[in-house]
Design a protein around this motif. Structure first.
Motif, mmCIF file in Angstrom:
data_model
loop_
_atom_site.group_PDB
_atom_site.id
_atom_site.type_symbol
_atom_site.label_atom_id
_atom_site.label_comp_id
_atom_site.label_asym_id
_atom_site.label_seq_id
_atom_site.Cartn_x
_atom_site.Cartn_y
_atom_site.Cartn_z
ATOM 1 N N GLY A 208 0.860 -1.114 0.052
ATOM 2 C CA GLY A 208 0.167 0.008 0.083
ATOM 3 C C GLY A 208 0.912 1.165 -0.020
ATOM 4 N N ASP A 209 0.231 2.299 0.541
ATOM 5 C CA ASP A 209 1.104 3.616 0.314
ATOM 6 C C ASP A 209 2.262 3.426 1.738
ATOM 7 O OD1 ASP A 209 -0.889 4.549 -1.039
ATOM 8 O OD2 ASP A 209 -1.936 5.849 0.133
ATOM 9 N N LEU B 175 18.632 4.278 -9.167
ATOM 10 C CA LEU B 175 18.272 3.282 -8.205
ATOM 11 C C LEU B 175 18.454 4.047 -6.830
ATOM 12 C CD1 LEU B 175 21.443 0.850 -9.132
ATOM 13 C CD2 LEU B 175 18.836 0.732 -9.658
ATOM 14 N N ASP B 176 17.976 5.277 -6.885
ATOM 15 C CA ASP B 176 17.583 5.980 -5.621
ATOM 16 C C ASP B 176 16.197 6.292 -5.169
ATOM 17 O OD1 ASP B 176 17.186 8.057 -3.718
ATOM 18 O OD2 ASP B 176 18.927 9.044 -4.533
ATOM 19 N N PRO B 177 15.523 5.530 -4.253
ATOM 20 C CA PRO B 177 14.097 5.823 -4.083
ATOM 21 C C PRO B 177 13.543 7.266 -4.034
ATOM 22 C CG PRO B 177 15.187 4.807 -2.094
ATOM 23 C CD PRO B 177 16.209 4.986 -3.297
ATOM 24 N N ALA B 178 14.596 8.056 -3.471
ATOM 25 C CA ALA B 178 14.105 9.453 -3.350
ATOM 26 C C ALA B 178 13.920 10.160 -4.742
ATOM 27 C CB ALA B 178 15.249 10.405 -2.483
ATOM 28 N N LYS B 179 14.780 9.786 -5.417
ATOM 29 C CA LYS B 179 14.834 10.696 -6.937
ATOM 30 C C LYS B 179 13.622 9.913 -7.735
ATOM 31 C CE LYS B 179 19.431 11.833 -7.397
ATOM 32 N NZ LYS B 179 20.910 11.539 -7.996
ATOM 33 N N PHE B 180 13.408 8.768 -7.143
ATOM 34 C CA PHE B 180 12.316 8.133 -8.313
ATOM 35 C C PHE B 180 10.874 8.562 -7.653
ATOM 36 C CE2 PHE B 180 8.928 4.803 -8.237
ATOM 37 C CZ PHE B 180 8.692 4.541 -9.568
ATOM 38 N N ARG C 164 4.269 2.207 -8.035
ATOM 39 C CA ARG C 164 5.485 3.303 -7.479
ATOM 40 C C ARG C 164 6.216 2.776 -6.201
ATOM 41 N NH1 ARG C 164 0.778 5.555 -8.099
ATOM 42 N NH2 ARG C 164 -0.487 6.546 -6.159
ATOM 43 N N TYR C 165 5.317 2.128 -5.153
ATOM 44 C CA TYR C 165 5.891 2.113 -3.956
ATOM 45 C C TYR C 165 6.413 0.628 -3.754
ATOM 46 C CZ TYR C 165 3.083 6.077 -2.606
ATOM 47 O OH TYR C 165 2.628 7.388 -2.374
ATOM 48 N N PRO C 166 6.180 -0.363 -4.500
ATOM 49 C CA PRO C 166 7.089 -1.476 -4.785
ATOM 50 C C PRO C 166 8.303 -1.106 -5.284
ATOM 51 C CG PRO C 166 4.658 -1.956 -5.013
ATOM 52 C CD PRO C 166 4.588 -0.515 -4.921
ATOM 53 N N ILE C 167 8.329 -0.358 -6.358
ATOM 54 C CA ILE C 167 9.581 -0.111 -7.140
ATOM 55 C C ILE C 167 10.533 0.731 -5.988
ATOM 56 C CG2 ILE C 167 10.579 1.297 -8.687
ATOM 57 C CD1 ILE C 167 8.021 0.616 -10.486
#
Length: 461
Positions: free
Chosen positions: A136-137, A203-208, A222-225
């Motif tokens: 989820g979120d 490979l940076d979750p913040a940038k994604f 988007r959250y699983p990624i």
């Protein structure tokens, strides 16, 4: 189905992939739409031959926070069953500190994002063990924490599959891009999807997630990624294997969904242990399965009929380590929340007898809770901790959080915490001992003077 999947896989022409495939992202629409793209992801995954797959997909229908784990032993597909690693799910519940991971079968029952991947898994990796989670979120910090937990759990024979489609554009989805576009749709979608790929490639979750917030791109996973990007080990590189849109497949550009097959390559998942692994104990896999059946049957029989279980009469003849004199705790949880926990510290009878008694006690005699009702049984999960003998230690400095259970004694005051309690709560040693002192009816700082400490380990399953 088998023939259809094989036809899709036969069309894949993988490039040379340097390194081991650690993870893939695959779409989850119907086979006529995204199956050709998903085939690229699973053809790449098959090269790694993982023995266990962590399978994460988004929640499309249930409004949840965190990651819902299943309460079943296997996922059934027309091509065969995929067993669920229930012990790993139990570990994630403990490591998630009661918030990141939770049990909810209803979320899984109504969700397609994992099911569409299971048919490919059953095809290319028949019978592979899975650890399925519906995501989820999550905040960025929660994604990072979850990724760190998974990175510590993943080993050299594991892989990760992330289920996600990419841009959902047009009237069907209420999204036209940011800034919006209504012409040259194929070209503009390709540009937006390439930007998404470039964000993943960092490979940076913040940038994604920053890309998502800026564009509003309707990437369902988007959250699983983000969790995957937080979990990947240093030195990983991403490869884009295939790209497609439903608009191009159907020729209808009034609405379109984008699909990408992405692979993540590296040296391998190197299991990061922050402490020694004491999960191996006196019971083998067969004995653990029997212990679970005995404990659960004892709970069920008592709650429904008020009778104590005789395992032999129930066709559950104790054997092996269950005949040894060992102590145990039985913990019951209702949808991830504690519902009862009672156990023995000192071994005094065969383990199977202790299991039956402690299972009944957890269900009916934990003074913190009302007795379990029959209607609650479908929502319960059960955990068993088989204890090693107690060992007296000279002081708190010898206690290792996450490895040791602790018995604190001061005068007539005594309390115990199982090894998994402190990690579940996110406590360090001193915080754990303060709560243990309070549990014993003492002031929080009473552990600092005049107490004796005994430690033990536990095989938890």
């Amino acid at each position: 189905l088998d023939a259809a999947l094989q036809a899709l896989l036969d069309k894949v022409k993988l490039p040379s992939l340097e390194g081991r495939v650690l993870a893939v992202i695959a779409p989850h629409a119907g086979l006529p739409y995204s199956g050709g793209t998903a085939a690229w992801s699973f053809a790449a995954l098959a090269r790694a031959r993982p023995e266990r797959v962590f399978l994460l997909g988004p929640s499309h229908r249930a409004p949840i926070r965190g990651i819902a784990l299943p309460e079943v032993d296997a996922f059934a597909t027309p091509l065969g069953n995929l067993p669920v690693d229930r012990e790993e799910c139990a570990r994630l519940l403990r490591l998630g500190k009661g918030s990141l991971f939770f049990l909810d079968q209803a979320v899984h029952d109504g969700e397609h994002s994992l099911e569409m991947e299971t048919i490919f898994l059953a095809k290319v990796l028949p019978g592979v063990t899975i650890v399925p989670g519906v995501v989820g979120d999550l905040t960025l910090e929660e994604a990072r924490r979850t990724g760190k937990i998974l990175r510590e759990e993943l080993g050299p024979k594991d892989a990760v599959v992330i289920s996600s489609d990419f841009t959902h554009w047009g009237a069907n989805y209420g999204y036209w891009g940011n800034p919006p576009f209504h012409d040259r749709v194929e070209e503009n979608l390709a540009r937006l999807d390439r930007q998404a790929w470039e964000a993943v490639r960092t490979l940076d979750p913040a940038k994604f997630l920053a890309f998502y917030r800026k564009t509003g791109d309707t990437i369902c996973g988007r959250y699983p990624i983000a969790v995957l990007l937080a979990a990947l080990p240093p030195g990983t590189r991403a490869v884009r294997l295939h790209y497609e849109t439903s608009g191009r497949i159907t020729g209808d550009w009034t609405s379109s969904v984008s699909y990408q097959a992405l692979a993540f390559l590296g040296e391998g998942w190197k299991k990061e242990k922050t402490m020694p692994d004491y999960s191996q104990g006196p019971l083998n896999e067969e004995e653990k399965a029997l212990a679970r059946k005995i404990a659960w049957k004892a709970v069920e029989l008592w709650v429904k009929e008020g009778r104590r279980l005789d395992p032999t009469k129930a066709g559950l003849e104790p054997k092996g380590a269950l005949l040894k004199t060992l102590a145990c705790f039985v913990t019951l949880k209702k949808r991830g929340q504690l519902r009862g926990c009672i156990g023995s510290i000192y071994p005094s009878r065969p383990l199977w007898k202790d299991l039956v008694e402690r299972a009944v006690d957890a269900a009916a005699h934990d003074p913190r809770f009302e007795p379990v009702r029959p209607d609650e049984l479908p929502d319960l999960s059960l955990e068993i901790s088989v204890l090693t003998p107690l060992k007296k230690v000279s002081g708190p400095e010898e206690i290792v959080v996450g490895r040791d259970g602790v018995v604190l004694t001061k005068g007539f005051h005594r309390a115990v915490f199982l090894p998994q309690v402190a990690p579940e709560q996110g406590w360090d040693r001193d915080t754990m001992l303060s709560f243990l002192a309070r549990k014993a009816g003492l002031p929080p700082d009473a552990w600092k003077e005049g107490c004796t400490f005994e430690t033990f380990q536990a095989q938890v399953f």
